[in-house]
Motif scaffolding. Structure first.
Motif, PDB file in Angstrom:
ATOM      1  N   PRO A  31       0.825  -1.327   0.108  1.00 57.20           N
ATOM      2  CA  PRO A  31       0.124   0.131   0.102  1.00 57.20           C
ATOM      3  C   PRO A  31       0.390   1.442  -0.048  1.00 57.20           C
ATOM      4  N   PRO A  32       1.457   1.760   0.591  1.00 62.82           N
ATOM      5  CA  PRO A  32       2.993   2.840   0.757  1.00 62.82           C
ATOM      6  C   PRO A  32       4.011   2.972  -0.603  1.00 62.82           C
ATOM      7  N   ASP A  33       3.510   1.639  -0.959  1.00 62.31           N
ATOM      8  CA  ASP A  33       4.256   1.853  -2.080  1.00 62.31           C
ATOM      9  C   ASP A  33       3.184   2.142  -3.380  1.00 62.31           C
ATOM     10  N   ILE A  34       2.340   1.601  -3.832  1.00 60.91           N
ATOM     11  CA  ILE A  34       1.312   2.311  -4.878  1.00 60.91           C
ATOM     12  C   ILE A  34       0.708   3.648  -4.307  1.00 60.91           C
ATOM     13  N   ALA A 151       0.668  -9.550  -6.556  1.00 65.18           N
ATOM     14  CA  ALA A 151       0.984  -9.204  -5.759  1.00 65.18           C
ATOM     15  C   ALA A 151       0.363  -7.432  -7.643  1.00 65.18           C
ATOM     16  N   ARG A 152       0.903  -7.337  -8.408  1.00 67.03           N
ATOM     17  CA  ARG A 152       1.463  -6.383  -9.114  1.00 67.03           C
ATOM     18  C   ARG A 152      -0.765  -6.374  -9.501  1.00 67.03           C
ATOM     19  N   SER A 153      -2.209  -7.244  -9.346  1.00 65.91           N
ATOM     20  CA  SER A 153      -3.498  -6.562  -9.621  1.00 65.91           C
ATOM     21  C   SER A 153      -3.445  -5.851  -9.012  1.00 65.91           C
ATOM     22  N   VAL A 154      -3.248  -5.742  -7.853  1.00 66.29           N
ATOM     23  CA  VAL A 154      -3.168  -3.645  -7.260  1.00 66.29           C
ATOM     24  C   VAL A 154      -3.334  -2.601  -8.081  1.00 66.29           C
ATOM     25  N   LEU A 155      -2.125  -2.606  -8.827  1.00 65.99           N
ATOM     26  CA  LEU A 155      -2.406  -1.818  -9.612  1.00 65.99           C
ATOM     27  C   LEU A 155      -4.119  -1.384 -10.799  1.00 65.99           C
TER      28      LEU A 155
END
Length: 395
Positions: A31-34, A151-155
């Motif tokens: 979350p902090p990265d996004i 993991a990259r589905s958060v994009l």
């Protein structure tokens, strides 16, 4: 003109995403990265650039037409420092702003994803540059077993069209040194000559889980003792292969079942080695595999080798390097040097698509990948000015 106050303010603002005490916890896709990437996209848009996420989450701020690409990465180690990668991204943003305000040249910005290797080795730039397919990357797992594809589905809907490397004339990456050379010498700028190569793989030793109180030592197939023996023998066998600059590391260990009264039946560990000579990297691989086989046979263990990941050594582009050297002489006369990079960087991947160059600023006491990581403000500003000079932007 560069706005130093704006540059420093943005650098400290990025630090707040995932801040923990003096350090930052901002692993790839967390979350902090996004949140940090969304904030960076807003800053790119305000700077007159077109923000673009690709499938991996690499974030570009695109200038119109052909442009020079500047940047680094904004993800961190699981417990990382505030400047590693972030400095190069924010400095690139400030140079792009100054260039646009002055009417040119065209500067684009990038923050690559997963440089710190949650899922591999500089994964985001590896996929973008064609060194790793997206399908292959999606099958990589982190140390917790999470698939990169998940993991990259958060994009979600952030992803836009692919970014074509052909639109960029070259790539320059500013970074903290992450070592003691500049700080110990009182230097302010390091112009990178080359980047070492790296090999990285996960190894699993399988033994026999058993009772720690009733199983005689001579009958044990203890996976952890296998790792201990491997590490001891390896250090001795590599002695006549390596140089003082060669490094190798067992950095992550997972023991199963990890209980006080059970002989470990399995140990999974990372094995990484780095050197500037490709042939030596290959010789080290041979020694590592031979020692594994020997220890496994002696102790009744089985060896499981994960995929061999890595990047070959890279020499910096002479023309871009000359521009950095001229900038270093203009900004820090008598306080700069030419030096190799012992750390891995996204430039190692980007070289597949375009000329690359790098510059360093000092790391206080040589500390990085730790909460104590820091650089004097004057050195941060000097690095910004050298980057701007090399990019053709008035400082």
């Amino acid at each position: 003109m560069l706005n130093v106050e704006r540059f420093l303010a943005d650098l400290h603002r990025l630090r707040t995403f995932g801040a923990q005490g003096r350090g930052v916890v901002r692993p790839a896709y967390s979350p902090p990265d996004i949140e940090a990437r969304d904030w960076l996209a807003q800053q790119m848009l305000a700077a007159g650039l077109t923000p673009r996420f690709d499938n991996m989450g690499n974030l570009f701020g695109l200038a119109e037409g052909s442009s020079l690409l500047l940047g680094s990465h904004s993800d961190t180690q699981p417990t990382g420092g505030w400047l590693d990668g972030a400095l190069g991204v924010i400095a690139a943003l400030e140079v792009a702003r100054a260039a646009r305000e002055a009417g040119g040249p065209a500067i684009s910005v990038v923050s690559f994803q997963d440089e710190e290797g949650r899922f591999g080795v500089t994964t985001g730039s590896a996929v973008w540059s064609g060194g790793l397919s997206l399908a292959e990357a999606d099958m990589l797992r982190d140390h917790e077993g999470v698939l990169l594809s998940d993991a990259r589905s958060v994009l979600r809907d952030r992803v836009g069209p692919d970014v074509d490397p052909a639109q960029f004339t070259g790539f320059i990456e500013l970074h903290i040194e992450q070592g003691p050379t500049l700080d110990a010498a009182g230097g302010q700028i390091g112009v990178v000559s080359d980047i070492v190569g790296i090999r990285d793989r996960v190894i699993t030793l399988h033994g026999q889980q058993n009772h720690a109180g009733t199983t005689p030592m001579a009958l044990r197939r203890d996976a952890f003792q296998g790792l201990s023996a491997f590490n001891t023998v390896l250090n001795d066998r590599l002695r006549n292969v390596v140089t003082p600059q060669t490094v190798w590391t067992v950095g992550h260990v997972s023991i199963s079942p990890n209980a006080s009264s059970i002989v470990p039946g399995e140990v999974r560990f990372s094995m990484q080695w780095r050197d500037g000579d490709l042939a030596r990297l290959d010789r080290m691989q041979g020694v590592i595999e031979a020692v594994l086989d020997e220890v496994a046979q002696d102790m009744g263990l089985e060896v499981e080798l994960g995929p061999l990941l890595g990047l070959d050594p890279v020499v910096m582009d002479p023309a871009l390097r000359a521009r950095l050297e001229a900038g270093a002489e203009a900004v820090a006369p008598g306080k700069w040097c030419i030096m190799p990079s012992g750390a891995l960087h996204d430039a190692t991947n980007v070289v597949r698509s375009m000329p690359v160059a790098m510059l360093f600023v000092p790391s206080i006491n040589g500390i990085s990948h730790a909460f104590e990581e820091d650089t004097h403000e004057a050195d941060l500003v000097a690095g910004l000015r050298v980057l701007a000079h090399a990019a053709g932007v008035q400082g």
